[in-house]
Design an enzyme around this catalytic site. Structure first.
Site, mmCIF file in Angstrom:
data_model
loop_
_atom_site.group_PDB
_atom_site.id
_atom_site.type_symbol
_atom_site.label_atom_id
_atom_site.label_comp_id
_atom_site.label_asym_id
_atom_site.label_seq_id
_atom_site.Cartn_x
_atom_site.Cartn_y
_atom_site.Cartn_z
ATOM 1 N N ASP A 1 6.686 -3.474 -7.396
ATOM 2 C CA ASP A 1 8.360 -3.614 -6.739
ATOM 3 C C ASP A 1 9.082 -3.754 -7.328
ATOM 4 O O ASP A 1 9.081 -3.712 -8.434
ATOM 5 C CB ASP A 1 8.761 -3.901 -5.709
ATOM 6 N N ASN B 1 5.422 -14.702 4.252
ATOM 7 C CA ASN B 1 4.994 -14.094 5.740
ATOM 8 C C ASN B 1 3.911 -12.989 6.338
ATOM 9 O O ASN B 1 4.318 -11.972 6.967
ATOM 10 C CB ASN B 1 6.423 -13.309 5.967
ATOM 11 N N HIS C 1 3.184 -10.402 3.401
ATOM 12 C CA HIS C 1 3.346 -9.198 2.400
ATOM 13 C C HIS C 1 3.048 -9.366 1.994
ATOM 14 O O HIS C 1 3.039 -10.693 0.636
ATOM 15 C CB HIS C 1 5.458 -9.116 2.332
ATOM 16 N N GLU D 1 6.959 -5.685 3.623
ATOM 17 C CA GLU D 1 7.243 -6.309 5.144
ATOM 18 C C GLU D 1 6.640 -6.575 6.689
ATOM 19 O O GLU D 1 6.037 -5.349 7.330
ATOM 20 C CB GLU D 1 8.815 -6.752 5.489
HETATM 21 C C1 F6R Z 1 6.469 -9.461 -6.106
HETATM 22 C C2 F6R Z 1 6.148 -8.987 -5.095
HETATM 23 C C3 F6R Z 1 5.746 -10.502 -3.996
HETATM 24 C C4 F6R Z 1 5.392 -11.259 -4.570
HETATM 25 C C5 F6R Z 1 4.783 -12.671 -2.639
HETATM 26 C C6 F6R Z 1 4.681 -13.642 -3.590
HETATM 27 O O1 F6R Z 1 6.203 -8.341 -7.146
HETATM 28 O O2 F6R Z 1 4.694 -8.227 -4.782
HETATM 29 O O3 F6R Z 1 5.229 -9.943 -2.713
HETATM 30 O O4 F6R Z 1 3.976 -11.715 -4.865
HETATM 31 O O5 F6R Z 1 7.014 -12.784 -2.366
HETATM 32 O O6 F6R Z 1 6.294 -14.805 -4.527
HETATM 33 P P1 F6R Z 1 6.208 -16.040 -4.885
HETATM 34 O O7 F6R Z 1 4.591 -15.817 -6.070
HETATM 35 O O8 F6R Z 1 7.266 -16.208 -5.810
HETATM 36 O O9 F6R Z 1 5.915 -17.128 -3.860
#
Ligand code: F6R
Length: 241
Positions: A65, A134, A136, A141
């Site tokens: 992403d 959450n 995702h 989301e």
């Molecule tokens: C990042 C991504 C997100 C993160 C998620 C957890 O490329 O795709 O889904 O993996 O938001 O983020 P952290 O690891 O910072 O808690």
């Protein structure tokens, strides 16, 4: 899905690297996540590159992403983040580390082209995933259709708040992103989802034990035939075990 629980985030990183290493040795297409969670995994892979000669020269990679509106040179862009934290420290060809263009004037064309580029590479062989508090995966989301494809999305307010720690203040966090879809991610041959820390315990419980539902996009991994979920004790704390 197979569940592995290790005492610390560092040991989670070692277990994840153990799964990823054979793919690297075979010159695989890697799916890379950004965020805090994979940092120990990337550090362990960098260590194996430096100390054990693990070579990424035959690999290519796709990011999950990217924020909309950030220059690639912006240090918070995922383009810059993955280079700073991982790929610039190993011998992967920089041109083979692909990401979505968050500045594209035509996001439809950009997201379609990204799907085509992944397909042309033969698909992702091993996908590293984190999970949002959450539920995702990538920036899908809740609620996200479980067959969704790469597209532009609005970040949920909780994700904006969670990611504000990387910016000077919450106002600077982009409100939109381009993300691989849930259906796109599900096409990866092997998936390694990593979660560490107490703030992931509810999401982990929902993804492992809850119903498969768009309300917890990560829960779809229950339907993936080769997914390993690697947790530290804190993230695993609410599981019925
Ligand atoms: C990042 C991504 C997100 C993160 C998620 C957890 O490329 O795709 O889904 O993996 O938001 O983020 P952290 O690891 O910072 O808690």
């Amino acid at each position: 899905m197979e569940i592995i629980v290790r005492p610390t985030a560092e040991e989670v990183g070692v277990s994840a690297a153990d799964i990823i290493e054979p793919f690297v040795r075979s010159g695989a297409t890697l799916g890379l996540a950004t965020g805090s969670t994979p940092t120990p995994t990337y550090m362990e892979l960098i260590r194996r590159h430096r100390e054990e000669g693990l070579s990424f020269a035959q690999c290519d990679a796709f990011l999950l992403d990217e924020y909309v509106g950030l220059e690639r040179s912006d240090e918070q862009s995922y383009y810059a983040t993955i280079r700073r934290e991982f790929t610039s420290h190993v011998d992967i060809d920089d041109a083979k580390v692909q990401s979505l263009d968050g500045l594209s004037a035509d996001t439809e064309a950009e997201t379609r082209s990204y799907e085509q580029r992944i397909a042309a590479a033969g698909g992702v062989d091993v996908q590293i995933l984190g999970v949002g508090a959450n539920g995702h995966i990538a920036f899908n989301e809740p609620p996200s259709a479980l067959d969704s494809r790469t597209r532009e999305i609005n970040l949920h307010p909780t994700t904006v708040a969670d990611n504000a720690r990387f910016f000077d203040n919450e106002d600077q966090v982009p409100r939109k992103a381009l993300t691989q879809g849930v259906g796109t991610i599900m096409e990866a041959h092997t998936i390694v989802l990593i979660a560490t820390g107490p703030n992931k315990a509810d999401a982990v419980k929902a993804l492992v034990e809850g119903p498969v539902s768009p309300g917890c996009p990560a829960s779809v991994l229950q339907n993936h035939p080769r997914t390993t979920v690697i947790l530290d004790d804190d993230a695993a704390a609410k599981l019925n075990r």
